[in-house]
Motif scaffolding. Structure first.
Motif, PDB file in Angstrom:
ATOM      1  N   MET A 174      -4.829  -2.093   5.981  1.00 15.08           N
ATOM      2  CA  MET A 174      -3.729  -2.683   6.752  1.00 15.08           C
ATOM      3  C   MET A 174      -3.262  -1.767   7.874  1.00 15.08           C
ATOM      4  N   ASN A 175      -3.995  -0.723   8.139  1.00 17.25           N
ATOM      5  CA  ASN A 175      -3.596   0.251   9.151  1.00 17.25           C
ATOM      6  C   ASN A 175      -3.306  -0.397  10.501  1.00 17.25           C
ATOM      7  N   ASN A 176      -4.075  -1.443  10.832  1.00 16.11           N
ATOM      8  CA  ASN A 176      -3.886  -2.083  12.144  1.00 16.11           C
ATOM      9  C   ASN A 176      -2.534  -2.772  12.269  1.00 16.11           C
ATOM     10  N   LEU A 177      -1.842  -2.985  11.149  1.00 17.19           N
ATOM     11  CA  LEU A 177      -0.576  -3.703  11.201  1.00 17.19           C
ATOM     12  C   LEU A 177       0.532  -2.912  11.878  1.00 17.19           C
ATOM     13  N   HIS A 178       0.403  -1.576  11.915  1.00 20.30           N
ATOM     14  CA  HIS A 178       1.500  -0.811  12.510  1.00 20.30           C
ATOM     15  C   HIS A 178       1.399  -0.765  14.029  1.00 20.30           C
ATOM     16  N   LEU A 179       0.253  -1.147  14.589  1.00 17.44           N
ATOM     17  CA  LEU A 179       0.097  -1.351  16.035  1.00 17.44           C
ATOM     18  C   LEU A 179       0.415  -0.113  16.871  1.00 17.44           C
ATOM     19  N   GLY A 180       0.384   1.047  16.229  1.00 15.55           N
ATOM     20  CA  GLY A 180       0.700   2.270  16.958  1.00 15.55           C
ATOM     21  C   GLY A 180       2.174   2.491  17.185  1.00 15.55           C
ATOM     22  N   ILE A 181       3.024   1.610  16.649  1.00 18.31           N
ATOM     23  CA  ILE A 181       4.472   1.732  16.831  1.00 18.31           C
ATOM     24  C   ILE A 181       5.032   2.644  15.742  1.00 18.31           C
ATOM     25  N   LYS A 182       5.806   3.638  16.140  1.00 18.39           N
ATOM     26  CA  LYS A 182       6.436   4.534  15.175  1.00 18.39           C
ATOM     27  C   LYS A 182       7.901   4.747  15.543  1.00 18.39           C
ATOM     28  N   THR A 183       8.764   4.675  14.537  1.00 17.20           N
ATOM     29  CA  THR A 183      10.154   5.031  14.761  1.00 17.20           C
ATOM     30  C   THR A 183      10.274   6.553  14.810  1.00 17.20           C
ATOM     31  N   LYS A 184      11.430   7.025  15.209  1.00 17.74           N
ATOM     32  CA  LYS A 184      11.681   8.467  15.237  1.00 17.74           C
ATOM     33  C   LYS A 184      11.428   9.085  13.866  1.00 17.74           C
ATOM     34  N   TYR A 185      11.935   8.424  12.825  1.00 16.77           N
ATOM     35  CA  TYR A 185      11.781   8.970  11.484  1.00 16.77           C
ATOM     36  C   TYR A 185      10.334   8.913  11.014  1.00 16.77           C
ATOM     37  N   GLU A 186       9.618   7.879  11.397  1.00 15.62           N
ATOM     38  CA  GLU A 186       8.204   7.797  11.026  1.00 15.62           C
ATOM     39  C   GLU A 186       7.417   8.942  11.639  1.00 15.62           C
ATOM     40  N   TYR A 244       3.974   0.616   2.796  1.00 18.30           N
ATOM     41  CA  TYR A 244       4.212  -0.656   3.483  1.00 18.30           C
ATOM     42  C   TYR A 244       3.992  -1.815   2.522  1.00 18.30           C
ATOM     43  N   LEU A 245       4.837  -2.834   2.663  1.00 19.73           N
ATOM     44  CA  LEU A 245       4.598  -4.075   1.934  1.00 19.73           C
ATOM     45  C   LEU A 245       5.022  -5.248   2.798  1.00 19.73           C
ATOM     46  N   LYS A 246       4.404  -6.376   2.515  1.00 19.00           N
ATOM     47  CA  LYS A 246       4.870  -7.632   3.080  1.00 19.00           C
ATOM     48  C   LYS A 246       4.841  -8.685   1.979  1.00 19.00           C
ATOM     49  N   CYS A 247       5.778  -9.606   2.047  1.00 20.78           N
ATOM     50  CA  CYS A 247       5.852 -10.668   1.054  1.00 20.78           C
ATOM     51  C   CYS A 247       6.494 -11.876   1.718  1.00 20.78           C
ATOM     52  N   LYS A 248       6.475 -12.994   1.024  1.00 23.44           N
ATOM     53  CA  LYS A 248       6.965 -14.232   1.612  1.00 23.44           C
ATOM     54  C   LYS A 248       8.059 -14.868   0.753  1.00 23.44           C
ATOM     55  N   LYS A 249       8.987 -15.483   1.442  1.00 21.74           N
ATOM     56  CA  LYS A 249       9.972 -16.316   0.744  1.00 21.74           C
ATOM     57  C   LYS A 249       9.246 -17.517   0.158  1.00 21.74           C
ATOM     58  N   ALA A 250       9.603 -17.861  -1.055  1.00 17.48           N
ATOM     59  CA  ALA A 250       8.937 -18.989  -1.710  1.00 17.48           C
ATOM     60  C   ALA A 250       9.099 -20.259  -0.886  1.00 17.48           C
ATOM     61  N   GLY A 251       8.004 -20.971  -0.717  1.00 16.04           N
ATOM     62  CA  GLY A 251       8.038 -22.204   0.071  1.00 16.04           C
ATOM     63  C   GLY A 251       8.442 -23.396  -0.745  1.00 16.04           C
ATOM     64  N   THR A 267       0.835  -1.190   0.000  1.00 11.97           N
ATOM     65  CA  THR A 267       0.000   0.000   0.000  1.00 11.97           C
ATOM     66  C   THR A 267       0.875   1.247   0.000  1.00 11.97           C
ATOM     67  N   ASP A 268       0.436   2.276  -0.726  1.00 15.29           N
ATOM     68  CA  ASP A 268       1.142   3.560  -0.763  1.00 15.29           C
ATOM     69  C   ASP A 268       0.796   4.435   0.431  1.00 15.29           C
ATOM     70  N   ASP A 269      -0.243   4.084   1.173  1.00 18.25           N
ATOM     71  CA  ASP A 269      -0.659   4.908   2.314  1.00 18.25           C
ATOM     72  C   ASP A 269      -1.185   3.996   3.408  1.00 18.25           C
ATOM     73  N   LEU A 270      -0.278   3.532   4.253  1.00 19.24           N
ATOM     74  CA  LEU A 270      -0.621   2.543   5.269  1.00 19.24           C
ATOM     75  C   LEU A 270      -1.748   3.013   6.174  1.00 19.24           C
ATOM     76  N   TYR A 271      -1.676   4.235   6.651  1.00 17.52           N
ATOM     77  CA  TYR A 271      -2.635   4.704   7.644  1.00 17.52           C
ATOM     78  C   TYR A 271      -4.034   4.889   7.072  1.00 17.52           C
ATOM     79  N   ALA A 272      -4.143   4.995   5.752  1.00 19.69           N
ATOM     80  CA  ALA A 272      -5.448   5.129   5.116  1.00 19.69           C
ATOM     81  C   ALA A 272      -5.934   3.816   4.520  1.00 19.69           C
ATOM     82  N   SER A 273      -5.187   2.750   4.751  1.00 16.18           N
ATOM     83  CA  SER A 273      -5.515   1.474   4.119  1.00 16.18           C
ATOM     84  C   SER A 273      -6.146   0.507   5.121  1.00 16.18           C
TER      85      SER A 273
END
Length: 219
Positions: free
Chosen positions: A188-200, A212-219, A180-186
């Motif tokens: 998937m917003n719940n995935l960030h769990l309220g955690i933010k780095t200094k830069y975020e 944000y993206l997530k992907c998997k190593k091929a099984g 997603t190009d905009d995590l907080y508006a998507s």
């Protein structure tokens, strides 16, 4: 060198949750994280370039049944994460002081279940592309240490780096990508769990959308 840095380096030297050169576990931990550090069989999650450890510690609080390792080469940064973890009584957190390109010296094949890369330097100049943490220099390392079907997460504010990462991850065989190009508006917003780095925190205050993206190593 400032007094703060000296104090942080001394903290790392004495801290049980920091593995760095000069400590016995630093040399022998490869393949032995469960037995020699965590003393449990819970899955291992690694944050690459963890900085001050906000994400590593934040995730560890939310998921006590998982083990978390923050990796960074800057000792004064990981000392801050180490202090947070110790103050919070978190026993499922470790910090490893090393360069990312040395990853295979500290992890065996399939030893990690998840990798997080949070707000890495986008290395925007052409001469810097080879240093991108989602580039050809590093992706084979992640594939080797990730378990089959293991997950890689990426968060960034940098659009060009994000698009580059989508392309390289796909080219290197990572599958089931969700982005997603905009995590907080998507959704998937719940995935960030309220955690933010200094830069975020800085980027969101300036109005940048978080990718944000997530992907998997091929099984």
């Amino acid at each position: 060198m400032s007094r703060n840095k000296l104090a942080r380096f001394e903290h790392n030297r004495l801290s049980p949750n920091v593995l760095e050169p000069g400590k016995a576990l630093f040399e022998s931990i490869k393949g032995n994280w469960h037995r020699d550090y965590f003393q449990n069989a819970n899955p291992i999650v690694v944050e690459i370039g963890c900085g001050r450890g906000e994400y590593t510690v934040g995730l560890a609080r939310h998921f006590p049944h998982l083990n978390f390792i923050g990796i960074d080469k800057k000792g004064d940064r990981i000392a801050q994460g180490s202090m947070r973890a110790l103050e919070g009584g978190l026993t499922n957190v470790a910090f490893l002081r090393t360069d990312v390109f040395r990853l295979l010296e500290f992890f065996s094949n399939d030893e990690i279940q998840e990798i997080w890369i949070t707000f890495p330097d986008p290395q925007p100049r052409v001469s810097q592309v080879k240093n991108r943490l989602t580039g050809p220099r590093f992706l084979p390392l992640y594939q080797q240490v990730l378990s089959q079907g293991g997950t890689l997460h990426l968060k960034t504010d940098h659009s060009d780096f994000f698009e580059y990462s989508i392309q390289t991850l796909s080219a290197y065989g990572f599958q089931d990508m969700v982005a997603t190009d905009d995590l907080y508006a998507s959704e998937m917003n719940n995935l960030h769990l309220g955690i933010k780095t200094k830069y975020e925190e800085i980027f969101t205050r300036k109005g940048f959308s978080i990718k944000y993206l997530k992907c998997k190593k091929a099984g």
